[in-house]
Design a protein around this motif. Structure first.
Motif: not given
Length: 271
Positions: A163-167, A171, A182, A205-207, A210, A212
């Motif tokens: 998945t991907q994070d807000r940055y 991940l 990462a 992922y919870d933005p 932050d 995982a």
């Protein structure tokens, strides 16, 4: 047994895929609807009141309207295993039988990128599609305009989910290597490898925090890591149902939905 889960924030709907059946659960009142598909989905993506499902054994992708419980199929040859919308005009599709990534464009001819032995999941960030290939356990970028393939990177010993994070980081769970990876995306570089023992598998992922969230299938646990800093910090560890293979997150209420792959149902965790 549940193979896949997804959560739609617009309709507050939890989607559970068990074989060719989709169970649509209104998380505000518990009302449940069922929709039969022609084949089991290989991946689900829920957003804006709809689910996009890839059905490899039916050679189609299907959009499900969660408000009306109607399915709108599109034939796609080659056994699609994942599909994501890039914008209102374009959809990227991973094809198992041909080992290719096709970008369908409603206004122009499709572009095709070849030589993916085991394409499994797709992510989209800044004009690039990132392909998780489980056979080569690698992540490879594709230019969504030209279809050109960039340089891929090895993703541990046996990557399974991503998945991907807000940055903009990617991940990835390395199940065989028991680690959380990462990657930065501009350029694609492995920035972190953090050990996660217990056969990690599903990832959310919870933005808003932050965090995982990772399921551990060897110990039947859910573990949470704060990934805002330079090294992940464990924040929570929660017992789960058996064989927790899938996880979906409602970031608005900090609620997690963990589903079992061996028939133990699903579990709701409110933080």
């Amino acid at each position: 047994p549940t193979q896949h889960t997804a959560y739609d924030r617009d309709t507050r709907t939890l989607v559970l895929a068990a074989g060719p059946q989709l169970h649509l659960i209104d998380t505000t009142n518990g009302n449940r609807r069922t929709l039969d598909l022609p084949a089991p989905p290989a991946n689900l993506h829920a957003q804006h009141g709809q689910v996009l499902a890839a059905l490899p054994d039916a050679n189609q992708i299907t959009r499900i309207d969660l408000r009306t419980t109607t399915a709108h199929p599109t034939p796609v040859a080659g056994a699609p295993v994942d599909a994501i919308d890039l914008d209102p005009q374009r959809t990227a599709i991973a094809l198992r039988d041909t080992g290719t990534i096709t970008i369908l464009n409603h206004a122009q001819p499709a572009t095709t990128t070849e030589k993916f032995p085991g394409p499994a999941q797709l992510l989209h960030h800044n004009g690039q599609v990132y392909v998780l290939d489980r056979l080569t356990t690698a992540i490879t970028p594709i230019n969504t305009t030209t279809g050109d393939k960039g340089a891929g990177l090895r993703a541990g010993e046996g990557a399974t989910n991503t998945t991907q994070d807000r940055y903009g980081r990617i991940l990835t769970i390395d199940t065989r290597g028991q680690a959380l990876l990462a990657f930065s995306t501009d350029p694609l570089i492995l920035k972190q490898r953090y050990p996660v023992p217990g056969a990690p598998y599903a990832l959310a992922y919870d933005p808003t925090t932050d965090t995982a969230w990772i399921t551990l299938t060897a110990t039947n646990e859910l573990v949470a890591y704060d990934i805002a800093g330079g090294e992940p910090q464990e924040r929570h560890r929660i017992p789960t149902i058996s064989q927790p293979d899938t996880i979906a997150l409602d970031p608005d209420t900090n609620t997690l939905y963990i589903a079992s792959a061996n028939g133990a149902g699903y579990q709701v965790v409110r933080m």
